[in-house]
Design a protein around this motif. Structure first.
Motif, PDB file in Angstrom:
ATOM      1  N   GLU A 176       0.909  -1.220   0.019  1.00 28.58           N
ATOM      2  CA  GLU A 176       0.097  -0.105   0.054  1.00 28.58           C
ATOM      3  C   GLU A 176       0.790   1.212  -0.053  1.00 28.58           C
ATOM      4  N   LEU A 177       1.936   1.319  -0.914  1.00 24.66           N
ATOM      5  CA  LEU A 177       2.671   2.342  -1.121  1.00 24.66           C
ATOM      6  C   LEU A 177       2.021   3.456  -1.725  1.00 24.66           C
ATOM      7  N   LYS A 178       2.003   4.603  -1.264  1.00 23.86           N
ATOM      8  CA  LYS A 178       1.390   5.525  -2.182  1.00 23.86           C
ATOM      9  C   LYS A 178       2.393   6.026  -2.718  1.00 23.86           C
ATOM     10  N   THR A 196       2.287  -0.648  -6.243  1.00 19.25           N
ATOM     11  CA  THR A 196       2.064  -0.182  -4.721  1.00 19.25           C
ATOM     12  C   THR A 196       2.670  -1.236  -3.780  1.00 19.25           C
ATOM     13  N   VAL A 197       3.607  -1.880  -4.423  1.00 15.86           N
ATOM     14  CA  VAL A 197       4.203  -2.831  -3.322  1.00 15.86           C
ATOM     15  C   VAL A 197       5.841  -2.685  -3.566  1.00 15.86           C
ATOM     16  N   GLY A 198       6.595  -2.948  -2.643  1.00 21.67           N
ATOM     17  CA  GLY A 198       8.212  -2.891  -2.537  1.00 21.67           C
ATOM     18  C   GLY A 198       9.003  -3.587  -1.921  1.00 21.67           C
ATOM     19  N   LEU A 199      10.209  -3.988  -2.285  1.00 18.14           N
ATOM     20  CA  LEU A 199      10.938  -4.762  -1.552  1.00 18.14           C
ATOM     21  C   LEU A 199      12.269  -4.118  -1.308  1.00 18.14           C
ATOM     22  N   TRP A 200      12.974  -4.331  -0.004  1.00 14.36           N
ATOM     23  CA  TRP A 200      13.846  -3.532   0.453  1.00 14.36           C
ATOM     24  C   TRP A 200      14.878  -4.817   0.958  1.00 14.36           C
TER      25      TRP A 200
END
Length: 347
Positions: free
Chosen positions: A163-165, A188-192
């Motif tokens: 839910e990344l804006k 809206t999704v991410g990986l670190w």
């Protein structure tokens, strides 16, 4: 004379040992009255039937149809909470002085313990070589930088955010860059990650926009496939019941993508908007293990953050051994972050 006065006072009902014994006997008689007649088996039949039905719902939850308002999935989402009815039944059985109701209430207790008793225990172990975490940060989060710092402090080697804006992505990137050298964002999704990331691609979960991704993370123990997903939300509506058709369709698509993955070691991180009991997630849950179910302590409820009632944020693995699993402290989101420690060298 003194002795005579004492005996007279006691005989007239003064405070003596005999009177205290009478009071105790009267109290016991009052509490047990009504339990000695045959009516204890006739009273409370309705309570007994309700207790049996309660046990039946838990045993046969998978047979409850989803045809009308996805009722089966709704019950499965909150299945552990059926236990709240048991103390009510016990109190009512005691008030009614019903032996039938009391005995019947033991049935849902036994079924609940069989289904969920193991989750109450601490199954977490020690060791492992990779810590992963996932968090639905909430698009309306008023403090994205603070949320990023909170989850980075968890010590996770690999972190997934959902839910990344779009306007907040740069804030998360800046706040997380001191801890994570590598990252990728898809929709809206991410990986670190502290380890190199490659082969990043969006995963089509039949929504028309991107809410899932796949990446290869190269750890010291070798490569693993990491999926990040945010399945569509579900709603409870008076006119439509538990509306989850789009979520179910996306879950099937996600399950296909995971099944097609060639790397043997796979980790799924994300908000699946469903629990492990929900049959509609079978496409995913049938091929992967929940770290919370295998190595957690308690139920690990993650939503809503103010009073968690269900674990809809999941960490699931295949070809990887779960070591421990836990929830993290509340952030500025309406979800709690969840984390797990896994062993990549054995399954």
């Amino acid at each position: 004379m003194a002795q005579q006065a004492y005996l007279t006072e006691t005989a007239d009902g003064g405070p003596g040992p005999e009177r205290r014994g009478d009071r105790i006997r009267r109290l016991v008689t009052r509490l047990t009255s009504g339990w000695r007649d045959r009516g204890v088996w006739r009273r409370g039949i309705v309570l007994g039937v309700f207790a049996v039905l309660l046990a039946g719902v838990m045993v046969l939850h998978s047979q409850i149809p989803n045809r009308y308002g996805n009722l089966g999935s709704l019950i499965e989402t909150f299945l552990p909470w059926i236990a709240v009815f048991v103390p009510v039944l016990l109190v009512l059985a005691l008030v009614r002085r019903s032996a039938t109701a009391l005995i019947a209430t033991l049935l849902p207790v036994a079924v609940w313990l069989n289904l969920f008793g193991g989750l109450v225990l601490d199954r977490s172990g020690t060791g492992g070589d990779l810590t992963v975490a996932t968090h639905n940060v909430n698009a309306d989060n008023a403090d994205p930088a603070g949320t990023a710092r909170d989850v980075a402090a968890s010590g996770a080697d690999v972190l997934a955010l959902e839910e990344l804006k779009s306007s907040a992505v740069s804030t998360y990137e800046k706040a997380l860059s001191p801890t994570y050298r590598y990252h990728a964002v898809e929709g809206t999704v991410g990986l670190w990650s502290k380890y190199p990331i490659s082969a990043v691609s969006a995963v089509d979960i039949k929504l028309g926009w991107t809410r899932a991704m796949r990446a290869t993370v190269k750890t010291p123990e070798g490569e693993i496939a990491v999926f990040v997903a945010h399945l569509p939300s579900v709603r409870v509506k008076l006119e439509a019941g538990f509306t989850a058709r789009q979520r179910d369709k996306s879950a099937d698509a996600l399950g296909e993508a995971i099944a097609d993955e060639r790397l043997p070691r796979k980790i799924l991180l994300g908000d699946l908007n469903g629990t492990m009991n929900d049959r509609s997630l079978n496409a995913v849950t049938s091929q992967m293990r929940s770290t919370q179910g295998a190595a957690g302590s308690g139920f690990g409820f993650s939503w809503p953050a103010s009073f968690p009632m269900a674990r809809i944020d999941q960490i699931m693995v295949q070809g990887v051994e779960p070591v421990s699993s836990w929830t993290l402290p509340e952030t500025g989101s309406d979800h709690l972050p969840v984390a797990a420690r896994v062993d990549l060298t054995k399954e």
